[in-house]
Design a protein around this motif. Structure first.
Motif, PDB file in Angstrom:
ATOM      1  N   TYR A 208      30.113  -1.875 -28.527  1.00 33.88           N
ATOM      2  CA  TYR A 208      29.458  -0.567 -28.661  1.00 33.88           C
ATOM      3  C   TYR A 208      28.135  -0.551 -27.890  1.00 33.88           C
ATOM      4  CZ  TYR A 208      26.740   3.159 -30.918  1.00 33.88           C
ATOM      5  OH  TYR A 208      25.945   4.245 -31.169  1.00 33.88           O
ATOM      6  N   LEU A 209      27.330  -1.563 -28.091  1.00 29.20           N
ATOM      7  CA  LEU A 209      26.020  -1.591 -27.427  1.00 29.20           C
ATOM      8  C   LEU A 209      26.166  -1.671 -25.913  1.00 29.20           C
ATOM      9  CD1 LEU A 209      24.147  -3.993 -29.879  1.00 29.20           C
ATOM     10  CD2 LEU A 209      23.743  -1.540 -29.583  1.00 29.20           C
ATOM     11  N   MET A 210      27.174  -2.392 -25.451  1.00 29.80           N
ATOM     12  CA  MET A 210      27.405  -2.466 -24.006  1.00 29.80           C
ATOM     13  C   MET A 210      27.830  -1.105 -23.462  1.00 29.80           C
ATOM     14  SD  MET A 210      27.358  -4.682 -21.433  1.00 29.80           S
ATOM     15  CE  MET A 210      27.612  -6.342 -22.065  1.00 29.80           C
ATOM     16  N   VAL A 211      28.726  -0.426 -24.155  1.00 31.10           N
ATOM     17  CA  VAL A 211      29.206   0.885 -23.713  1.00 31.10           C
ATOM     18  C   VAL A 211      28.087   1.923 -23.765  1.00 31.10           C
ATOM     19  CG1 VAL A 211      30.768   2.784 -24.312  1.00 31.10           C
ATOM     20  CG2 VAL A 211      31.614   0.427 -24.308  1.00 31.10           C
ATOM     21  N   LYS A 212      27.178   1.759 -24.722  1.00 32.30           N
ATOM     22  CA  LYS A 212      26.092   2.734 -24.904  1.00 32.30           C
ATOM     23  C   LYS A 212      24.822   2.355 -24.146  1.00 32.30           C
ATOM     24  CE  LYS A 212      28.771   5.183 -27.337  1.00 32.30           C
ATOM     25  NZ  LYS A 212      29.408   6.339 -26.684  1.00 32.30           N
ATOM     26  N   ASN A 213      24.997   1.562 -23.100  1.00 29.91           N
ATOM     27  CA  ASN A 213      23.903   1.263 -22.172  1.00 29.91           C
ATOM     28  C   ASN A 213      22.771   0.454 -22.801  1.00 29.91           C
ATOM     29  OD1 ASN A 213      22.853   1.300 -19.576  1.00 29.91           O
ATOM     30  ND2 ASN A 213      21.685   3.192 -19.890  1.00 29.91           N
TER      31      ASN A 213
END
Length: 406
Positions: A208-213
């Protein structure tokens, strides 16, 4: 015209159409959103409760308890006795028979403590899960410690996925995600003493954190995922390849993979792990009652046998291949209809596909639980790109000529 006279199109029968119109009027965005959140939350809470009150006493529970007790018990006979004592006291007669005598392998490891202890290095490498159980069993019963980890893990995974959907405006997707998770093994995994759901609790946050920049914030969670199950290194490598290809988060992905590469030999050596090929042979070719000194020569034929067996069992007895086939088709349909996931999401989907391929090339375990985290991540990323709206249905089509005549 009666239903009997209108048999060609019974769904156009006037009372049915009136009922449909009323239901459409009730399906406001607020109602559908609330219903989706409620249904998803019920699935999550029910799974967590069942995991506590009706756990499955599976064979893996004993080795995980044993490795958690090794810092206090060194004698193999005593360690074997203590690892099984709590399970024997709780399991039903049928469950206990299956665990202790259900097959020749189980019977031998129940009767022979040395053989049982020889299996433990393959469990010691999962140090994140091991240390969590060890910390808990200082204050609670070891059996309940494994049960509690499973229950809290399914709760954490479910609530986090619900947060993801609500926070980013596609809560209605919970009506679709809930059955996908159940088919992928969410409920079953909650009842088992395995580290897979615990791994997902960290891994999904990292994804999630990777996808959300927020790539650097994702690194600790991805490393924690790896420490719970070291085969997570395959996903970290796949993520690095995807990051290089998409030109995003290359340094954070490299950092997470580098930590895993450096830690892997240290973990394996401390655990006394037999190595990749002996473990591959044990899990995918033929079970070994005694792993002491087991070191078969590498064989391409045996390797291919293991891969073919994994594919066969996956297709015959597990749900994740069919689910992933549908999800891949869904990705293609979104792209063709101009709803392609954004760049970072596409990078993560690509990493997930590479991970599936990598896991089957290196260690083709076919079980749903091994792939659950990646199925869940793939599904929720696609649902976010799609954002289906049950409360925004197209207008009802015109009544057919036959129904008009009626």
């Amino acid at each position: 015209m009666s239903l009997a006279e209108n048999i060609a199109t019974p769904v156009d029968w006037q009372p049915v159409r009136h009922l449909g119109s009323r239901l459409r009027a009730m399906l406001s965005p607020r109602v559908v959103r609330a219903a989706a959140i409620a249904v998803f939350a019920v699935v999550v809470l029910a799974t967590a409760v069942f995991a506590l009150v009706k756990p499955e006493y599976n064979w893996d529970m004993a080795p995980y308890i044993a490795v958690s007790l090794e810092d206090r018990i060194s004698d193999p006979v005593e360690l074997h006795r203590e690892a099984w004592a709590g399970i024997k006291a709780r399991a039903s007669e049928a469950q206990w028979y299956e665990l202790s005598e259900g097959n020749a392998y189980n019977a031998d490891l129940w009767q022979n403590p040395d053989h049982f202890v020889s299996q433990l290095p393959m469990y010691r490498v999962k140090i994140g899960y091991l240390q969590t159980v060890r910390l808990l069993d200082r204050v609670i019963d070891p059996v309940f410690a494994t049960i509690l980890v499973s229950s809290l893990s399914v709760l954490a995974v479910g609530l986090f996925l619900l947060f993801w959907m609500v926070r980013h405006g596609f809560a209605e997707s919970g009506l679709l995600l809930a059955p996908i998770l159940l088919l992928a093994g969410y409920f079953d995994m909650g009842l088992l003493a395995t580290p897979d759901m615990y791994m997902a609790a960290f891994g999904l946050v990292g994804i999630y954190l990777m996808v959300k920049n927020r790539p650097w914030a994702s690194v600790p969670f991805l490393v924690a995922m790896y420490l719970v199950r070291p085969d997570g290194i395959i996903f970290l490598f796949a993520l690095l390849l995807a990051a290089l290809a998409f030109g995003y988060a290359r340094l954070p992905a490299l950092a997470a993979f580098a930590v895993a590469v450096v830690a892997y030999p240290l973990i394996a050596q401390a655990a006394g792990h037999p190595g990749w090929w002996p473990h591959f042979y044990f899990s995918n070719v033929a079970l070994q009652n005694d792993m002491t000194g087991f070191s078969p020569a590498f064989s391409v034929i045996d390797y291919l046998r293991g891969v073919v067996r994994g594919i066969s069992v996956a297709l015959r007895m597990n749900n994740w291949p069919a689910i992933m086939a549908l999800l891949l088709l869904g990705w293609l349909m979104l792209v063709l209809n101009g709803r392609a996931p954004e760049r970072r999401a596409a990078m993560m989907l690509t990493a997930t596909v590479l991970c599936f391929l990598g896991k089957f090339v290196t260690f083709p375990l076919p079980d749903d639980r091994v792939y659950f985290m990646f199925v869940a991540a793939f599904a929720i990323i696609l649902l976010e790109a799609w954002k289906p709206r049950l409360s925004e249905l197209p207008p009802p089509r015109a009544a057919s000529r036959m129904s008009q005549r009626g």
